[in-house]
Design a protein around this motif. Sequence first.
Motif, PDB file in Angstrom:
ATOM      1  N   UNK A  58      80.572  52.462  -9.962  1.00 41.52           N
ATOM      2  CA  UNK A  58      79.820  53.233 -11.080  1.00 41.52           C
ATOM      3  C   UNK A  58      78.269  52.626 -11.113  1.00 41.52           C
ATOM      4  N   UNK A  59      78.180  51.215 -10.921  1.00 39.26           N
ATOM      5  CA  UNK A  59      77.091  50.534 -11.076  1.00 39.26           C
ATOM      6  C   UNK A  59      75.982  50.911 -10.019  1.00 39.26           C
ATOM      7  N   UNK A  60      76.544  51.088  -8.709  1.00 34.39           N
ATOM      8  CA  UNK A  60      75.795  51.454  -7.475  1.00 34.39           C
ATOM      9  C   UNK A  60      75.304  52.716  -7.693  1.00 34.39           C
ATOM     10  N   UNK A  61      76.356  53.720  -8.015  1.00 31.97           N
ATOM     11  CA  UNK A  61      75.896  55.118  -8.207  1.00 31.97           C
ATOM     12  C   UNK A  61      74.600  55.319  -9.261  1.00 31.97           C
ATOM     13  N   UNK A  62      74.742  54.619 -10.658  1.00 33.68           N
ATOM     14  CA  UNK A  62      73.618  54.425 -11.464  1.00 33.68           C
ATOM     15  C   UNK A  62      72.640  53.917 -11.220  1.00 33.68           C
ATOM     16  N   UNK A  63      72.273  53.000 -10.107  1.00 35.15           N
ATOM     17  CA  UNK A  63      71.224  52.370  -9.626  1.00 35.15           C
ATOM     18  C   UNK A  63      70.646  53.382  -8.642  1.00 35.15           C
ATOM     19  N   UNK A  64      71.558  54.192  -7.948  1.00 35.19           N
ATOM     20  CA  UNK A  64      70.961  55.300  -7.234  1.00 35.19           C
ATOM     21  C   UNK A  64      70.094  56.334  -8.042  1.00 35.19           C
ATOM     22  N   UNK A  65      70.987  56.642  -9.239  1.00 32.98           N
ATOM     23  CA  UNK A  65      70.154  57.670  -9.994  1.00 32.98           C
ATOM     24  C   UNK A  65      68.979  57.042 -10.712  1.00 32.98           C
ATOM     25  N   UNK A  66      69.002  56.002 -10.996  1.00 38.33           N
ATOM     26  CA  UNK A  66      67.659  55.357 -11.454  1.00 38.33           C
ATOM     27  C   UNK A  66      66.513  55.286 -10.850  1.00 38.33           C
ATOM     28  N   UNK A  67      66.888  54.866  -9.385  1.00 37.25           N
ATOM     29  CA  UNK A  67      65.987  54.999  -8.359  1.00 37.25           C
ATOM     30  C   UNK A  67      65.520  56.343  -8.146  1.00 37.25           C
ATOM     31  N   UNK A  68      66.436  57.275  -8.276  1.00 34.54           N
ATOM     32  CA  UNK A  68      65.773  58.701  -8.068  1.00 34.54           C
ATOM     33  C   UNK A  68      65.062  59.232  -9.080  1.00 34.54           C
ATOM     34  N   UNK A  69      65.502  58.813 -10.304  1.00 34.68           N
ATOM     35  CA  UNK A  69      64.525  59.212 -11.480  1.00 34.68           C
ATOM     36  C   UNK A  69      63.262  58.717 -11.592  1.00 34.68           C
ATOM     37  N   UNK A  70      63.162  57.392 -11.144  1.00 31.55           N
ATOM     38  CA  UNK A  70      61.932  56.656 -11.210  1.00 31.55           C
ATOM     39  C   UNK A  70      61.777  55.733  -9.818  1.00 31.55           C
ATOM     40  N   UNK A  71      61.292  56.450  -8.740  1.00 33.23           N
ATOM     41  CA  UNK A  71      61.399  55.628  -7.586  1.00 33.23           C
ATOM     42  C   UNK A  71      60.404  54.809  -7.497  1.00 33.23           C
ATOM     43  N   UNK A  72      60.930  53.584  -6.839  1.00 34.73           N
ATOM     44  CA  UNK A  72      59.718  52.606  -6.384  1.00 34.73           C
ATOM     45  C   UNK A  72      58.639  52.988  -5.494  1.00 34.73           C
ATOM     46  N   UNK A  73      57.645  52.619  -5.928  1.00 32.73           N
ATOM     47  CA  UNK A  73      56.446  52.935  -5.187  1.00 32.73           C
ATOM     48  C   UNK A  73      55.918  51.718  -4.461  1.00 32.73           C
ATOM     49  N   UNK A  74      55.878  51.708  -3.319  1.00 32.70           N
ATOM     50  CA  UNK A  74      55.711  50.535  -2.386  1.00 32.70           C
ATOM     51  C   UNK A  74      54.156  50.058  -2.529  1.00 32.70           C
ATOM     52  N   UNK A  75      53.323  51.461  -2.623  1.00 31.31           N
ATOM     53  CA  UNK A  75      51.866  50.854  -2.815  1.00 31.31           C
ATOM     54  C   UNK A  75      51.554  50.245  -3.928  1.00 31.31           C
ATOM     55  N   UNK A  76      52.120  50.562  -5.160  1.00 32.72           N
ATOM     56  CA  UNK A  76      51.944  49.756  -6.179  1.00 32.72           C
ATOM     57  C   UNK A  76      52.801  48.437  -6.495  1.00 32.72           C
ATOM     58  N   UNK A  77      53.912  48.530  -5.958  1.00 33.00           N
ATOM     59  CA  UNK A  77      54.716  47.328  -6.391  1.00 33.00           C
ATOM     60  C   UNK A  77      54.804  46.236  -5.053  1.00 33.00           C
ATOM     61  N   UNK A  78      54.494  46.525  -3.901  1.00 33.98           N
ATOM     62  CA  UNK A  78      54.382  45.418  -2.688  1.00 33.98           C
ATOM     63  C   UNK A  78      53.480  44.299  -3.163  1.00 33.98           C
ATOM     64  N   UNK A  79      53.929  43.300  -3.280  1.00 29.25           N
ATOM     65  CA  UNK A  79      53.042  42.048  -3.538  1.00 29.25           C
ATOM     66  C   UNK A  79      52.221  41.774  -2.303  1.00 29.25           C
ATOM     67  N   UNK A  80      50.928  41.258  -2.287  1.00 29.29           N
ATOM     68  CA  UNK A  80      50.179  41.027  -1.368  1.00 29.29           C
ATOM     69  C   UNK A  80      50.062  39.282  -1.186  1.00 29.29           C
ATOM     70  N   UNK A  81      49.935  39.028   0.314  1.00 29.58           N
ATOM     71  CA  UNK A  81      49.774  37.697   0.539  1.00 29.58           C
ATOM     72  C   UNK A  81      48.703  36.610  -0.179  1.00 29.58           C
TER      73      UNK A  81
END
Length: 678
Positions: free
Chosen positions: A232-255
Amino acid sequence: MKCLLIASESAEVLFHWTDPEFQHAIQLQYGASQEEDQGLPAFEDSISTLFAPIIISCSTMVDRLGDNYSSFTTENNHVYVLHQFDECLYIAVNGDGEEGEDELRRKIYVMRKMLEVLFGMVTLSSSLMRRELRPQDTERRARLWKHLQSLLETYCHLQQNDQSFLVEAVERLIHPTLCEQCIEFLEGRLVQQLNSSTERAGEEVLHAFILVHTKLLAFYSSRNASTLTTSDLLALIVMAQNMHPSSTDLDEPSPEDIESTSGSGPESFYTPEPSPTESSGSEDKPLPGHTPVFEFVDPDVQMGEDSLQTLELPPPDPSSPRRVFLEVSRKDGLYPMMPHSMYCLPLWPGINLVLITKSPNSAMAMSVYKYLEAFAKLEKRLSEGLEGSAATKGQPSLQEVRHKLDRFIRALGPREIQSVQLDQVWKQFKNQAFAKGPRLNKQLIPWCKKMKTQLCDLYRNCFLMEAGPGDPPQRLSPSLQERAQTMVQEKLMDWKDFLLVKSRRNITMVSFLEDFPGLVHFICVDRASGQMIAPSLSITERTTSELGKGPVARFIKSKVWNQVSTTRRYLQKGYSTVTLRDGDFYFCYFLWFENETGFKLEAGEIPTLPDDTPPIGMFAWDYYRKLLRYYSKNRQGEVVKCYELLTVHLGVIPVEIILQHCRQLASKLWEPSRNPLL
């Protein structure tokens, strides 16, 4: 070329998802035969025409032989995997060679799991499920199918890129001090204030957790809450990611910088770039992909029954919770698919607060499940030829069910048409079963089916139907949600950039290389708790890891993904240890059991599973929970834990050194100084 289809026995499409390549191929195939003035046929009609022969063939196989296809491969190397859930046929197709039978079967079972989380016990009635998946209202169907397609795409992306979804276990952020502070905050302030507020409309917060991308920062369950299962927790994480997807451009750290932060030894990671100006107020703006759009692709296209793909619908009210159905464990047994509400509150891009609440009338769902279970068991035993008292052996007597169900229906009252219909069918059942003394024979089988349908319909009316305009909303008020959001933001304001970096570089190989030279990667999973620990696998062009970046990192990643698939096939055949060489690398896999004190138990035999068994994992089918029950049969009263370890070494390392590394690594990961899984 990929496709997933759900169809009825009459070849009616209940849901479909296709990637652009598959959709284009169908449009080329069926569009070419159309006259110029007619244009392309509706895509749903085309896909129905394509799959109709397969669906009809499956129905014929079941009717005449009592058997069905499980998979087949066509001359052009398209792989088809089929599975029948009651009267709904699931078909998964791959034509580009990227997915085999195991992956397609897993996708089918994951889709079924997501439907259970979204529709609950309605999935136990095929007739009701068909109506839910294909509502008559065209706009409602468009919204539903778009949501299901998006969930499936989100899962596929996570399964291909996230190690936690690869092995189907939850990954925590390793920072004990911050985790402990956040858990104390959730318990002592957030949940306590929410549950004592007059604005909660009768709802009670049972679980609260903070997600950084797909990783858990902190998780708190109230004292009267059931344990939230890994599935159930994995299913909820999928739903959370679907509602508010992580944006690689905003979230990816730079070296830019290198720091030591995990508290578990020297580890390096990169700090993030300052947030772009346009994202500073992102909590007040719609997230990408959620902007309301209402337009037609072609002005000449008329909205009709099968033109769903031309319509974009506005998103639901962000303050409205998602109704989800989760497993509840109580002293009197397990209750699957119990109604809850899920609130996913974005804190910053990539960081979300998730609240799971229990509705005031959840006790009714437990009663419905008890009666459903009683009629399902009675139907099964009558179908097996058992009659009389043998049909109810080992379960509550039919007389006991009769008295309890009579009281249950009286308590419902005549307010809803579903309760009236349930009462009518129940009276007819009693006439058949008790008119001349208890008569338990095959003549009751159709009435068992009718009772199950009516109970599911009552459940649907209580927990799936949208509230009417005059009904008071049963949800945490928008102001209460905003207050919870603000409280957590204030708590984590100074940590947010660190958390985004930490989620990308949670565990690195730096602190392991001195003790384990030649070790390239490892994944260790505690199957009793459903949690995993593994070094990060960053393969983007912007970041560099111990595996390098670009092609080298992608090559290692593909090897790890393939090895997990290989070990699952060996585990299915009863092997708990696998060692093999693949080119320049040496792979090891171990599954073992321990007691509560950490003493390794005798391995014993692992059950062999048939080829068409549900996929091994904890998301689609909780294989490991069943495995622990199987192993614990001879160890009554003893707590048994199950662990898995997968390692990748350079092939030049001697085998005896590799095996020694595996033993030492398995014990070292659980030392308190190594920040064990919390």
